[in-house]
Scaffold this motif. Sequence first.
Motif, PDB file in Angstrom:
ATOM      1  N   VAL A 127     -91.324 -38.640 -49.915  1.00 22.21           N
ATOM      2  CA  VAL A 127     -91.681 -38.533 -48.498  1.00 22.21           C
ATOM      3  C   VAL A 127     -92.940 -37.691 -48.297  1.00 22.21           C
ATOM      4  O   VAL A 127     -93.778 -38.012 -47.444  1.00 22.21           O
ATOM      5  N   GLN A 128     -93.130 -36.658 -49.100  1.00 21.26           N
ATOM      6  CA  GLN A 128     -94.326 -35.837 -48.934  1.00 21.26           C
ATOM      7  C   GLN A 128     -95.549 -36.470 -49.579  1.00 21.26           C
ATOM      8  O   GLN A 128     -96.675 -36.093 -49.261  1.00 21.26           O
ATOM      9  N   VAL A 129     -95.357 -37.431 -50.477  1.00 24.38           N
ATOM     10  CA  VAL A 129     -96.491 -38.217 -50.959  1.00 24.38           C
ATOM     11  C   VAL A 129     -97.020 -39.086 -49.820  1.00 24.38           C
ATOM     12  O   VAL A 129     -98.235 -39.233 -49.630  1.00 24.38           O
ATOM     13  N   HIS A 130     -96.105 -39.684 -49.067  1.00 20.65           N
ATOM     14  CA  HIS A 130     -96.521 -40.434 -47.873  1.00 20.65           C
ATOM     15  C   HIS A 130     -97.187 -39.520 -46.853  1.00 20.65           C
ATOM     16  O   HIS A 130     -98.120 -39.942 -46.152  1.00 20.65           O
ATOM     17  N   LEU A 131     -96.693 -38.296 -46.762  1.00 22.07           N
ATOM     18  CA  LEU A 131     -97.328 -37.332 -45.870  1.00 22.07           C
ATOM     19  C   LEU A 131     -98.761 -37.045 -46.318  1.00 22.07           C
ATOM     20  O   LEU A 131     -99.672 -36.929 -45.489  1.00 22.07           O
ATOM     21  N   ALA A 132     -98.973 -36.944 -47.621  1.00 19.16           N
ATOM     22  CA  ALA A 132    -100.327 -36.736 -48.144  1.00 19.16           C
ATOM     23  C   ALA A 132    -101.221 -37.932 -47.824  1.00 19.16           C
ATOM     24  O   ALA A 132    -102.405 -37.769 -47.497  1.00 19.16           O
ATOM     25  N   ILE A 133    -100.687 -39.140 -47.897  1.00 20.30           N
ATOM     26  CA  ILE A 133    -101.464 -40.337 -47.552  1.00 20.30           C
ATOM     27  C   ILE A 133    -101.904 -40.272 -46.092  1.00 20.30           C
ATOM     28  O   ILE A 133    -103.052 -40.567 -45.748  1.00 20.30           O
ATOM     29  N   ASP A 134    -100.996 -39.891 -45.217  1.00 14.45           N
ATOM     30  CA  ASP A 134    -101.344 -39.769 -43.793  1.00 14.45           C
ATOM     31  C   ASP A 134    -102.436 -38.730 -43.586  1.00 14.45           C
ATOM     32  O   ASP A 134    -103.352 -38.935 -42.773  1.00 14.45           O
ATOM     33  N   ILE A 135    -102.338 -37.609 -44.312  1.00 10.27           N
ATOM     34  CA  ILE A 135    -103.335 -36.548 -44.145  1.00 10.27           C
ATOM     35  C   ILE A 135    -104.700 -37.007 -44.635  1.00 10.27           C
ATOM     36  O   ILE A 135    -105.720 -36.827 -43.952  1.00 10.27           O
ATOM     37  N   VAL A 136    -104.762 -37.604 -45.821  1.00 10.17           N
ATOM     38  CA  VAL A 136    -106.048 -38.046 -46.371  1.00 10.17           C
ATOM     39  C   VAL A 136    -106.662 -39.135 -45.489  1.00 10.17           C
ATOM     40  O   VAL A 136    -107.872 -39.156 -45.256  1.00 10.17           O
TER      41      VAL A 136
END
Length: 1139
Positions: free
Chosen positions: A848-857
């Motif tokens: 879930v936090q990998v997806h969060l990183a995608i949203d941030i980038v």
Amino acid sequence: MPGRVAQPTIVTQLPILIPKIFEQAQISVATHQKNFVALYKIHTEAAEHTETVRNGKAVKLIGERRFEEEFQKMLLCAFGQKKSGSQADRVIKFAGGYTQFVNEKAAEEKAAAEEEEELEDDETSASRFTEHLLKFLLKGFKAKEKLVRQKVLHTVAEMVSHLGEVNEDLYTDLRSSLVERVTDKEASVRVQALIALSKLAGTEDPNELEEGEPTVLEILLDAMSFDSNTEVRKAALLNTPVNAVTLPRILERMRDTDTTIRKLVYHSVLEPKAMLEDQMGPTHPRALSIAQRELIVKNGLGDREASVRAAAASLIAAWVDAVTDHDSSEVPPKKEGEDAAPQPKEKERSEKGILALLALFDLTDTTVAADALLSVFASRVDIFENLQFDNEYWSEISPERAFLPRVFVDYCIATKDNVRLEAALPVVTALAFRIQDAYNNLVTGIQSYDEEKLLRDFSEDEKVRVVDERMDQEFILGELLALAVNLDYSDGHGRGKMSQLIRDMLSRDTLPTNLVSRCIDVMRALSAGERDLIQILSEIVSDLRDSSDEEEEEPALDADAESTYGATPATVKPKRTAVFGPKEPSTPEEKAHADAVDLRCLTMCISALEGLDSPMENNSSLDGIFKKLIEPSLHRTEPEFKHKALICLGLCFLVSKRLVRQNLRMIMQGIEEKSALRVHFIKIFFDNLMVHDDVFLREENLHAKMIEFLGTVLDRDTLESPEELALVCIGTTKLMIAGMVTDTSILESLVKLYLLPHTADNQELRQCLTFFFPVYSYSSPANQSRIQKSFIPMYLKLKEEREQLEDETEMIRCADIVALFSDWTDPEKLSKGPLKEDNKALTEAQSVQVHLAIDIVQELFKDTLQKDDKKVLCQLLPKLHLPEKVDDDTIKRLKLLMHNLRMRRPLRDTTTLNNFTKFENMILKKYEKQLEDFSEEEYRKFESLQSLFEFLDSIIPLDDDELIDPEPRKRGRKRRSQSVASTTTNEEGGTQFSGTPPASKKGKSRAKRPRLSAESDHSGTPDTERQSGTPSAPSAPKRNMPKRAATKKPAPDVIVISSDDDEEEPTPRPSRIREQPRGRVKQEEDEDESLVDQDIDQLLEDPTSGRTANSTAIISHDSIMDDSDEDEEDEVNDLLAED
């Protein structure tokens, strides 16, 4: 003869004797008393060595000074230790103990001298020793080393309470120095300063202080309340004197953030000071107010930590002994050889102590007294075992005597102690008689007061006494009814008597309204089922409303009336299927009486419906009550009727889905309208959503209506009342945890309410949401995914709200918002129970936090994002959880985003770039196998990444410098490279044009002309000819220009030669330039050409002169094109015609 050797004196032996004593003192505290005596002997002998000076007019105390010097050297050795150890602490304790010892000896000698009248001087060797030692220690208060300051203050704290008599100046210096050290930056120094300062509180006179100067007591209280260090607050709490002034501030520490301090309030402050040498202490329960006693019990027994609850229970048990010992001066001791069975005196003592404790509480308003009593039963088994409720106990009834057996029975039921329960419960018939007597006494008292009030006027004191007596009688009757609920009604005779008694009481107007619910509870225990209870209620309501116009004197109840088991309340009168309305009242008195009856009936309906579980359709009598009583009352204008009818309506909705469907819109309108009943509409709305969830989930229209309504209510500003807004939030959070609401817009609304400053004062709302978000996040991977998807939108909205706030308004920082979302989406805190067997679901949940990183980038690509926001978001990236396994598409998507971010939107801030680089390296290292052979062209073939590439292709660098990739991807036809003409290469290496230009209409838009010499020497060919699509002739050899460091060569202009097929989707063109007359164009071209030639000549003559790297006249391109002759132009035209 050899000379005589001088005999050593005590003064010369001090450097040997004193260190030996201190060496023994540092080993064990047990040797201190012995060493006090030895050191005092040395001190006394040394004090006898004096020297006369000034011709015998003065005496120099040589021995005392040498003793003090050696004593101070020993302390310096202890102060010099780098680490605070037990040996140094024992030396410091010894120094303080010796100060006490020597001053006590001096006081004894002074008292003896006063008796013999031989006192010559107030100054003694002990006082001089104390004064010199104190002055020596004051020098160390400002030592540079924190450990030295701590040990010096520790020594002062040990000796300050035994200083004896000191002069005023020394006392002032000591006090001011200690007050200064209270604000020391080291917590250990502040602790010792507070301990020393607390010993001066008893001798301080506030009148002697300067105006505005805080007293020692105020300093201690402030440190106890506001110091950030736990040990400092603890030291202030334990050393603050307890009295009527300081007690309220001490009780505030029951809500301290530290568990130890909360425990110490009960264990070390309140309990030890309850009794002081058989006298009532400052924390004795009788010395406290009712509010303070209830606050202590409520906070202590309601604490979240078990150790604090145990300390509070111990305090309450000590209160029982304190009130017992205070009331009885002597308790007979237990004789030897007696049996283990409790003796009558012990029973009497236990009963007396419990009743005395209950008398200290307000039994009517809160449950604090019941909680305290249950705590005593749990912690003092001896008191619980000694209690017995025989006939003698019931002979004199009082509020405390009625309250005790009811709580006792509740405790036995909770602990399943059936033996004690059977012994405590009275016989049903006997309890019925006692209930009847209590009710008759209540009615008699009311009637007597009403009759006497007609004859004379009562004073205020008499009115208060009458009200108190009536409240006591009502309380006794209520406790007896509560006790009757738990009786065993297997005895038919007692069951019949109790049934008839309760039914008669409900039918009387004189029964207090607050006792109606207790009677309904007893009737529910007597009834065969819910239908039987509703039938009885229907009959009682009918009787009350039918007889409301009759005014007859109510006879006292007779519990001796014969009744059998078969004559239960359900069969005494014929069953009725409807509630008959009363006659229309003709006078105001009759109308008032009828209204009172209707209110009583509504109260009975509320009590009966609260325990109803079966559907309303199974109770035909309830339908009659609803139509004849509840519904008409709902349409009345009186607030009390609408209030009670609305409560009944909500309870009916809970047992009838049909009514919910029919009245859902009415409930929503009640919430939208601003009225005093909005709170009840909100409760009804959410209660029915939770109970009838299947109705709202199955019917899409209702579910969509519910989501839309919740979003409207949470976002609108009409809910001005904090209570209403808190209720809506509590209800919404219950729906979200239950999974009935999954819409992210509702989640975002709750986040805004939680973080925006306008709800800061709504503690109920903040506490609810503080509990909700962690529970909601960690309970389900789907919930964490919803929070992850809402992070970027919520961050941007909250940032916008923060920018619009006024300067004085405080709001949570952006970094804290990011930290909250990071914590809520942490997969390590997720409950993994249902995911252990499903590896795919577990992998997705951990990512879930990998997806969060995608949203941030992906958000970092936006040029509207501010520098500070990029910094905050990139600071979060290295802190995200990276699981061991990640889906290939997910990690490839993240890699593509990071790769293109560096090319298209490179980060400029150093801190931001470092955090991003750190995160990128973490990704490359952890998922090296999945990302090996990275190729953007290969990734374009994946269908799952097409949407990502569409997003990346839509990103255009803000300027030419941002495109960092040395080999950019070849663009399609609509993004041609800038060349003079578009060509294609054949297999033989030749070139051919891709197509002919379309026919010219009016004027064509012209390509943007280069700034300097890109258009020079076109043999008189006008711009319109060049833009018509005809390719230029081959250029002549170029002359290279000297290169400069700051000179950049811009790309040449694009002249797009499009075919007819391209007309449907025209490529972007430069903006049109209005055509000018040919002569003017030629003139401008000649002027530009001459300027360029001058620059070229200057550079050729001296390449380093007149031009610097920062020169504004930058020549980006220099090509001298020879004039194209007509033959070459004709050849090109022929080739175009052949195509």
